[in-house]
Design an enzyme around this catalytic site. Sequence first.
Site, PDB file in Angstrom:
ATOM      1  N   HIS A   9       0.829  -1.205   0.000  1.00  0.00           N
ATOM      2  CA  HIS A   9       0.000   0.000   0.000  1.00  0.00           C
ATOM      3  C   HIS A   9       0.869   1.263   0.000  1.00  0.00           C
ATOM      4  CE1 HIS A   9      -2.644   2.875   2.452  1.00  0.00           C
ATOM      5  NE2 HIS A   9      -3.289   2.710   1.310  1.00  0.00           N
ATOM      6  N   GLU A  36       0.481  -0.836  -4.808  1.00  0.00           N
ATOM      7  CA  GLU A  36      -0.585   0.160  -4.927  1.00  0.00           C
ATOM      8  C   GLU A  36       0.016   1.550  -4.824  1.00  0.00           C
ATOM      9  OE1 GLU A  36      -3.952   2.738  -3.211  1.00  0.00           O
ATOM     10  OE2 GLU A  36      -1.906   2.416  -2.480  1.00  0.00           O
ATOM     11  N   ASP A  38      -1.043   6.101  -5.649  1.00  0.00           N
ATOM     12  CA  ASP A  38      -2.115   7.084  -5.836  1.00  0.00           C
ATOM     13  C   ASP A  38      -1.741   8.099  -6.910  1.00  0.00           C
ATOM     14  OD1 ASP A  38      -3.772   6.253  -3.475  1.00  0.00           O
ATOM     15  OD2 ASP A  38      -1.900   6.754  -2.434  1.00  0.00           O
ATOM     16  N   HIS A  51      -0.653  10.820  -2.331  1.00  0.00           N
ATOM     17  CA  HIS A  51      -1.952  10.447  -1.759  1.00  0.00           C
ATOM     18  C   HIS A  51      -2.861  11.652  -1.540  1.00  0.00           C
ATOM     19  CE1 HIS A  51      -4.871   9.491   1.406  1.00  0.00           C
ATOM     20  NE2 HIS A  51      -4.926   8.324   0.812  1.00  0.00           N
ATOM     21  N   GLU A 113      -4.352   3.852  -8.238  1.00  0.00           N
ATOM     22  CA  GLU A 113      -5.577   4.450  -7.696  1.00  0.00           C
ATOM     23  C   GLU A 113      -5.712   5.884  -8.182  1.00  0.00           C
ATOM     24  OE1 GLU A 113      -6.261   4.781  -3.420  1.00  0.00           O
ATOM     25  OE2 GLU A 113      -7.946   6.114  -3.892  1.00  0.00           O
TER      26      GLU A 113
END
Length: 244
Positions: A9, A36, A38, A51, A113
């Site tokens: 993450h 993962e 962002d 993020h 994401e």
Amino acid sequence: MRTIPLWAHRGYSGRYPENTMAAFIAGVEAGASGIECDLRETSDGHLVILHDATVDRTTDGVGAIEDMTLDEARRLDAGIGFHPAFTGACIPTLEEFLAYMSYVASPCLINLEWKLPAPRPAVVQNAFQRIEAYGLASFILHSSFHVESLRRVKQANPHARTALLVDEVDAGTIDQTVALGAEAIHPNYHQVTPNFVRRAHQQGLRVNPFTVNDARGFAWMYECNVDAVITNWPAAQWWKQIES
Ligand code: G3P
Ligand code: CA
């Protein structure tokens, strides 16, 4: 014992500054099954990996990333606040991240994401061009809390793999995910139950919850029969903790 794939993450953010190349490289080297990160856009239209809407929490700067040029964003230090050992770490560009993932001998899944509620078609196209250029199309899973964002990803490329992120699971979550043509739901793990996973699987969906950072949470996800977990600790010895 069945193993559940671990996705790093924001990279291996438990031990490295989140969403930096150090965290991504560490996640890959720890053997994570997925990474993962962002996506956000700078004022001059570049996709970067960050993020928050602002740089305040994770860098030595202040302000909204959407108001900064790429040059301005790249001058910020995204490592020093985490630990002085990471002084000089930059906010990565999507390009830089993809370049690294294409260098890895056998790339893992790459979960992008989209933090943009409704990315401009040109921005989405640009992301796809870069993904193609690096030969990574088959490794990418696009996710978002924003339904419109997933729609735009699918409009740009109907074959793109997508996942709907949800903080709250409700009676319509599974149907909504199916209607989007997504392959997976990424729910807050506190919302996950064995029954929810069973029903999602019956609809052909995978369930990859976020963000599971302790043994108790991991054991519960194991009970629930999820397909992967998104964790800050992709090298943690979760299996041993379940077995003992
Ligand atoms: O993609 C899973 C997880 O990252 C979603 O929440 O706030 O950490 O981006 P957040
Ligand atoms: Ca995220």
